[in-house]
Design a protein around this motif. Structure first.
Motif, short mmCIF file in Angstrom:
data_model
loop_
_atom_site.label_atom_id
_atom_site.label_comp_id
_atom_site.label_asym_id
_atom_site.label_seq_id
_atom_site.Cartn_x
_atom_site.Cartn_y
_atom_site.Cartn_z
N UNK A 13 27.89 35.84 -9.08
CA UNK A 13 29.00 36.51 -8.41
C UNK A 13 29.30 35.87 -7.06
N UNK A 14 28.21 35.58 -6.32
CA UNK A 14 28.40 34.93 -5.01
C UNK A 14 29.01 33.55 -5.18
N UNK A 16 30.84 32.50 -7.70
CA UNK A 16 32.25 32.67 -8.09
C UNK A 16 33.09 33.03 -6.87
N UNK A 17 32.54 33.94 -6.07
CA UNK A 17 33.25 34.36 -4.85
C UNK A 17 33.54 33.17 -3.95
N UNK A 20 36.15 30.84 -5.51
CA UNK A 20 37.50 31.37 -5.40
C UNK A 20 38.02 31.31 -3.97
N UNK A 21 37.13 31.65 -3.03
CA UNK A 21 37.54 31.56 -1.62
C UNK A 21 37.85 30.13 -1.23
N UNK A 23 38.99 27.84 -3.24
CA UNK A 23 40.31 27.47 -3.77
C UNK A 23 41.43 28.10 -2.95
N UNK A 24 41.18 29.36 -2.55
CA UNK A 24 42.19 30.04 -1.74
C UNK A 24 42.40 29.30 -0.42
N UNK A 25 41.28 28.88 0.15
CA UNK A 25 41.36 28.15 1.42
C UNK A 25 42.09 26.82 1.23
N UNK A 27 44.34 26.18 -1.02
CA UNK A 27 45.76 26.49 -1.14
C UNK A 27 46.35 26.76 0.25
N UNK A 28 45.57 27.50 1.04
CA UNK A 28 46.04 27.86 2.39
C UNK A 28 46.33 26.63 3.22
N UNK A 29 45.35 25.72 3.29
CA UNK A 29 45.53 24.60 4.21
C UNK A 29 46.42 23.51 3.64
N UNK B 54 36.62 39.78 -9.36
CA UNK B 54 37.00 38.66 -8.49
C UNK B 54 38.24 37.95 -9.00
N UNK B 71 51.09 30.96 0.87
CA UNK B 71 50.04 30.60 -0.10
C UNK B 71 48.65 30.59 0.53
#
Lengths: 276, 177
Positions: A13-14, A16-17, A20-21, A23-25, A27-29, B54, B71
């Motif tokens: 879970x950690x 995966x977390x 995902x974070x 990937x989100x980051x 995408x963000x930057x 998640x 995004x």
């Protein structure tokens, strides 16, 4: 391996977390201009300080090499100082005039070598072909004649001193304009001897001897010395005059090279009659 | 099972459209931006496995991001919220475990529990969201003010919505009786 799988199962879970974070980051930057610029500048500050530290270590390790490089650079800079340059500047102006045509040019020079203790003494001056010096030019100071250029390289010239037994200069008695030949006998640096003056002349001690102007080396009237003594010498019809030179050959520093602009023309005329 | 699935999908669509078409157009003094859509993550069934939680969080955040054209920001906040929610649910579990098919609501767990649960998640979500938006700690107090005001407003909306939900449920109970 099994432990690894168990570990992944335990913390899936950690993981995966974090993925995902991440990937989100990402995408963000990558998609937000503001966040991207902030992030890149932040990353740059970190990598910059890191590279600075690496560079410091690198510099320390290359200290010897850098020292050598600096020393070389120092030498280069010192070489570029005015002190290590020989000035090529020449203080004369050339006049283009149809009434007055330039006959003589004086090129100032420094005497960088001077010998007085030999039979064939020479001078070396810091002017060469670059400055218009060629062979068979006269050298004089404000006091008098000191030599004749023998060979000229690009920057330097070699001159025969007046104190050279091979040198003979056309000279005259200033008072009567009678011309003779001046030579050094190879003994004292103070005296030269003037030959070929007819013995019917009345000569006094102290009479000034100057150049005749018959040669293409010196303009007429350049001082040489004064009469110290005279006798009849080997040939009874002529005087042998002992000339006390004005110039002290032991302390020469600066001089002028005399350039005759009509030299080649005169030399040609001198040669032609013999061809007839 | 399918009912739960459809119910959650329906709720998600409703909340996302509410967020995009209504709440995003509310700007009170530039400080208050309520983000009610995090109820999607909060109200998922208790039995939802962590990985699915998640993934759903990621998807929710990404959908909101595409509509708001920021995004990554909501995605990051939502994934963190989902992760915390998983641990929060596990932490506050009764000793004998949850009863299966218990919906997360104030009627089941009590108002205090529900309030605390939603507040913790909202605080986390909004803090991450606004900090990522300002991306750094310059203008920190301005960011802090925005976080606090938005938390208050979002929490207010959640409680109002929960009040309606529970009242509807109570009426349903009465009808059934």
């Amino acid at each position: 391996m099994r432990n690894l799988i168990r570990l992944i199962q335990q913390y899936h879970l950690i993981i995966l977390f974090l993925v995902l974070e991440f990937f989100a980051f990402l995408i963000l930057v990558t998609h937000n201009p503001y966040q991207r610029s902030e992030f890149t500048s932040f990353a740059l500050s970190i990598t910059g300080s890191l590279f600075e530290k690496i560079e410091k270590v690198h510099n320390y390790l290359n200290l010897a090499k850098n020292n050598e490089r600096l020393a070389r650079e120092n030498a280069q800079l010192k070489n570029s100082l005015l002190l290590s340059f020989k000035s090529n500047q020449i203080t004369y102006k050339e006049l283009r005039d149809s009434v007055l045509q330039r006959n003589w040019t004086f090129i100032d020079c420094n005497i960088i070598f001077n010998s007085t203790n030999k039979q064939q003494n020479i001078l070396i001056v810091d002017r060469g072909t670059k400055h218009g010096v060629t062979q068979e030019m006269g050298i004089m100071t404000e006091k008098g004649v000191i030599g004749i250029i023998q060979t000229a390289s690009l920057n330097y010239s070699n001159a025969l001193s007046l104190l050279n037994t091979q040198v003979s200069i056309s000279a005259k008695l200033k008072k009567t304009n009678h011309v003779g030949i001046l030579r050094w006998d190879g003994s004292s640096t103070k005296y030269c001897y003037l030959y070929d003056l007819p013995n019917h002349l009345t000569i006094n001690n102290g009479d000034t001897i100057v150049t005749s102007g018959y040669s293409t080396l010196f303009p007429p009237g350049v001082p040489i010395g004064f009469v110290e003594d005279f006798d009849s010498g080997e040939n009874p019809n002529f005087f042998r005059i002992k000339v006390h030179l004005f110039e002290d050959f032991g302390s020469l520093s600066t001089a002028y090279i005399v350039k005759n602009h009509f030299k080649t023309e005169i030399e040609k005329l001198k040669i032609n009659p013999t061809n007839d | 099972m399918i009912r739960v699935f459809i119910k959650n999908i329906f709720r998600a669509i409703l909340l996302i459209s509410l967020q995009i078409f209504v709440l995003n157009n509310i700007e009170l003094g530039g400080f208050i931006n309520p983000y009610l859509y995090i109820l999607i993550i909060m109200l998922l069934p208790i039995e939802t496995p962590g990985w699915l939680l998640l993934m759903i969080s990621f998807a929710t955040g990404y959908i909101i991001d595409t509509f708001v054209s920021t995004p990554g920001m909501h995605t990051m906040a939502c994934v963190a919220t989902g992760f915390l929610r998983h641990h929060l649910i596990q932490f506050s579990a009764p000793r004998e475990g949850y009863d299966p098919n218990t919906p997360i609501s104030s009627t089941e767990f009590g108002f205090i529990w529900f309030f605390r649960y939603t507040l913790i998640l909202t605080v986390l979500h909004h803090s991450i969201l606004f900090l990522v938006e300002s991306f750094g700690f310059h203008n920190f107090f301005q960011t802090l003010a925005r976080i606090i005001f938005s938390i208050v407003f979002t929490e207010l909306l959640i409680i109002v919505l929960e009040y309606f939900r529970s009242s509807i449920k109570k009426e349903n109970y009465r009808r059934i009786r």
